[in-house]
Motif scaffolding. Structure first.
Motif, mmCIF file in Angstrom:
data_model
loop_
_atom_site.group_PDB
_atom_site.id
_atom_site.type_symbol
_atom_site.label_atom_id
_atom_site.label_comp_id
_atom_site.label_asym_id
_atom_site.label_seq_id
_atom_site.Cartn_x
_atom_site.Cartn_y
_atom_site.Cartn_z
ATOM 1 N N THR A 294 0.836 -1.205 0.000
ATOM 2 C CA THR A 294 0.000 0.000 0.000
ATOM 3 C C THR A 294 0.867 1.251 0.000
ATOM 4 O O THR A 294 0.620 2.199 -0.772
ATOM 5 C CB THR A 294 -0.928 -0.001 1.233
ATOM 6 N N ASN B 48 1.296 4.181 -3.031
ATOM 7 C CA ASN B 48 0.952 5.574 -2.724
ATOM 8 C C ASN B 48 2.148 6.522 -2.776
ATOM 9 O O ASN B 48 1.973 7.739 -2.707
ATOM 10 C CB ASN B 48 0.316 5.657 -1.333
ATOM 11 N N ALA C 199 -4.087 3.696 -3.151
ATOM 12 C CA ALA C 199 -4.280 2.370 -2.559
ATOM 13 C C ALA C 199 -4.745 2.500 -1.116
ATOM 14 O O ALA C 199 -4.336 3.418 -0.397
ATOM 15 C CB ALA C 199 -2.989 1.557 -2.641
ATOM 16 N N ALA D 65 -5.478 0.081 2.463
ATOM 17 C CA ALA D 65 -5.308 -1.205 3.131
ATOM 18 C C ALA D 65 -6.526 -1.514 3.993
ATOM 19 O O ALA D 65 -6.917 -0.707 4.840
ATOM 20 C CB ALA D 65 -4.048 -1.191 3.998
ATOM 21 N N GLN E 252 -12.994 2.640 1.612
ATOM 22 C CA GLN E 252 -12.258 1.987 0.531
ATOM 23 C C GLN E 252 -12.847 2.299 -0.846
ATOM 24 O O GLN E 252 -12.161 2.162 -1.853
ATOM 25 C CB GLN E 252 -12.232 0.475 0.756
ATOM 26 N N TYR F 191 -10.804 4.664 -3.319
ATOM 27 C CA TYR F 191 -9.435 4.317 -3.718
ATOM 28 C C TYR F 191 -9.505 3.284 -4.836
ATOM 29 O O TYR F 191 -10.271 2.315 -4.740
ATOM 30 C CB TYR F 191 -8.652 3.719 -2.542
#
Length: 602
Positions: free
Chosen positions: A97, A101, A117, A119, A140, A143
């Protein structure tokens, strides 16, 4: 059909992949580049898939590196790109991740972190509230790439919740699909759980509590249906008086989706899998035994059904070709057409000893003898990885304390996970035995893989336990072989520029053949331990010890030897044909000349 833009993107990714591997002093063949290019082209394709493609890129190929480069490139260059990525460990999730990024123009500096990204983290009451844990499933959606562990992925699939990851909002707040699914290493394909009467009672209370406070109109009806099955399962367990099986209670029973989501959103205890375990137990039954003679426990294995066709799924698994978990299900395994040659690897095989766990438990003196053998082997190498049974590893280590302290011997136990770099500098591996996971384990898991109740019948011969059902036996062999291949690759034979030695102890020739066959170009030699690993010391053991301590350049008469070690001339003549004695003479540099034994000066 690839467009010019697709080809250009693929070429940029492959150039970055090749440059990075060369910078790390990894050898890169044309075959490796071609296979990696095929993987990238497959990831970029758009066709629907009926099941996962498993790329069996060899250990040390750089598949995780390729995936990272690809994801960084795509998220930076294509605002519509989305993906779900599954890794094995939490730290791997965080590392990937962060890598995605990181500002690609920062050149290693702390650059701008882009929202590329996210997680998905497991619930940790020490690090987060349950509210913040639940909130991440909404966050989420903003992203393009989400990364989670294989355990989290399995849980979401078990609870039928993967659909919430199927799309995201791009920078223009337009909904885009996340269809690419890449799983690094084999995902969780089966589960094995146990349930006792107390577990059933606790689950009843937990489900009653969350449905009681729910405002959903079907909550009460869902609870009543669940309660009926739970009471039947509890009654079956209470009626058990020993080993046996509980047959399926209701094969047609499925948890209502509303109850699954309610459990996922509301339950914050430490038995998150309990509801899914219950469903599998009701549908499939399982093996029952009495724990400590009092508490009946049912053990059930079941297959996890992923919604593969909703995505474009790919699995990266170096040992997929031998892994029996892919035997059933719609998996397509693709191996490199130009495998690496392991001409630097020498296998030493001893088929005279099985070194099972029960063998060591029945012969306590064998721990010291096995350690002495390890010392003799490690003296020929710079670093030696030694693999042993978890329960007995401390006892073996007590005899190897000096070697462990100096770093010439590194130990691990069987079945201790896949990925680690702790042994990458070892030039030898010694496997003291084979991990068998219990007689019921293999038919249970094989039944889950094939979604069919398979026979538990087995028999024992000189090479070990075998199952009469071919699918169970094939699963057992495949798992043993795959785990051993993975362990051999811990010492990184693919990247080694020096000779590598692997010592195996087993009487099953098929297992040995399959392991060595997975390292094309390697060679095999018989290994005869100079140490007697079981029973009392014999005249042959005493003679071997005498040969080892002879001084370099010395010349000793036969009569002096057999009188020193306390045997007759006839006994001495007979043991000279012992293969262990012959091997010891060769290893010690001792030659016989008429009635004398001469040890070479060098």
């Amino acid at each position: 059909m690839e467009t010019r833009i697709d080809i250009a993107m693929n070429n940029e990714v492959m150039d970055g992949f090749k440059s990075l591997l060369l910078a790390r002093d990894h050898s890169v063949s044309d075959g490796d580049i071609a296979f990696a290019g095929g993987m990238v082209a497959a990831w970029n394709a758009t066709e629907n898939m009926d099941g996962p493609i498993v790329f069996a890129a060899e250990c040390g190929f750089g598949k995780s590196t390729l995936l990272e480069i690809y994801l960084r490139h795509m998220t930076f260059n294509d605002p519509h790109f989305g993906a779900i990525v599954v890794k094995q460990k939490k730290d791997e999730v965080e590392a990937l991740t962060n890598a995605i990024n990181r500002n690609p123009d920062a050149d290693g500096r702390e650059g701008i972190r882009y929202r590329r990204a996210f997680a998905i983290r497991g619930y940790d009451p020490l690090a987060m509230t349950y509210k913040s844990y639940s909130r991440q499933f909404s966050r989420q959606a903003y992203y393009p790439v989400i990364v989670m562990t294989a355990e989290m992925f399995a849980r979401q699939s078990t609870m039928r919740l993967l659909d919430r990851f199927s799309s995201f909002y791009d920078r223009d707040e337009q909904r885009r699909p996340r269809r690419l699914l890449v799983i690094d290493e084999r995902p969780v394909l089966t589960r094995t759980h146990s349930m006792s009467v107390d577990d059933v009672n606790q689950l009843i209370e937990d489900v009653r509590e969350i449905t009681h406070v729910s405002k959903h109109r079907d909550a009460a009806a869902n609870y009543r249906e669940f309660l009926g099955c739970a009471q039947r399962l509890r009654a079956e367990l209470e009626a058990c008086d020993g080993r046996g099986r509980i047959e399926p209670i209701d094969f047609e029973y499925f948890l209502p989706d509303d109850l699954r989501r309610l459990w996922s959103d509301s339950y914050d205890g430490d038995r998150y899998d309990a509801l899914a375990t219950f469903e599998s137990t009701v549908r499939f039954g399982g093996a029952v035994h009495l724990r400590r003679g009092v508490d009946p426990v049912i053990t059930v294995s079941h297959r996890i059904y992923y919604e593969w066709t909703a995505y474009r799924p790919f699995i990266l698994d170096a040992t997929a070709a031998t892994d029996p978990y892919y035997a059933a299900g719609n998996f397509t395994v693709i191996e490199s057409p130009t495998p690496h040659s392991y001409g630097n690897v020498q296998f030493y095989v001893c088929n005279g000893e099985n070194l099972s766990k029960s063998f060591f438990e029945s012969h306590p003196q064998s721990f010291e003898e096995a350690a002495a053998m390890v010392k003799e082997i490690s003296a020929k190498h710079s670093k030696t990885m030694v693999v042993f049974y978890k329960e007995h590893l401390p006892q073996l280590e007590s005899y190897l304390s000096d070697e462990i302290e100096t770093g010439t011997v590194l130990t691990k136990h069987f079945d201790s996970g896949r990925a680690t770099n702790d042994f990458k500098d070892c030039d030898a591996a010694v496997f003291l035995g084979w991990l068998l996971k219990g007689e019921t384990y293999y038919p249970q898991v094989a039944s889950a893989i094939y979604d069919e109740l398979l026979s538990y019948d087995s028999y024992t011969d000189v090479s070990g336990v075998h199952y009469r059902d071919e699918r169970v036996e094939s699963f057992k062999l495949g798992e043993i072989v795959t785990e051993r291949i993975q362990d051999v690759h811990r010492i990184r034979p693919r990247a080694s520029t020096y000779p590598v030695s692997v010592y195996l102890f087993h009487r099953d020739e098929e297992i040995i053949r399959k392991i060595i066959g997975s390292f094309p170009g390697s060679s095999q030699r018989e290994f005869i331990p100079q140490r007697r690993l079981s029973g009392r010391l014999t005249h042959a053991d005493n003679l071997i010890d005498f040969l080892k301590v002879m001084e370099r350049g010395s010349r000793v008469k036969s009569k002096e030897i057999y009188e020193t070690i306390g045997m007759s001339q006839r006994q001495f003549s007979r043991i000279q044909e012992d293969p262990r004695v012959i091997a010891a003479m060769r290893e010690s540099g001792v030659e016989k000349e008429r009635t004398f034994y001469i040890k070479r000066a060098q």
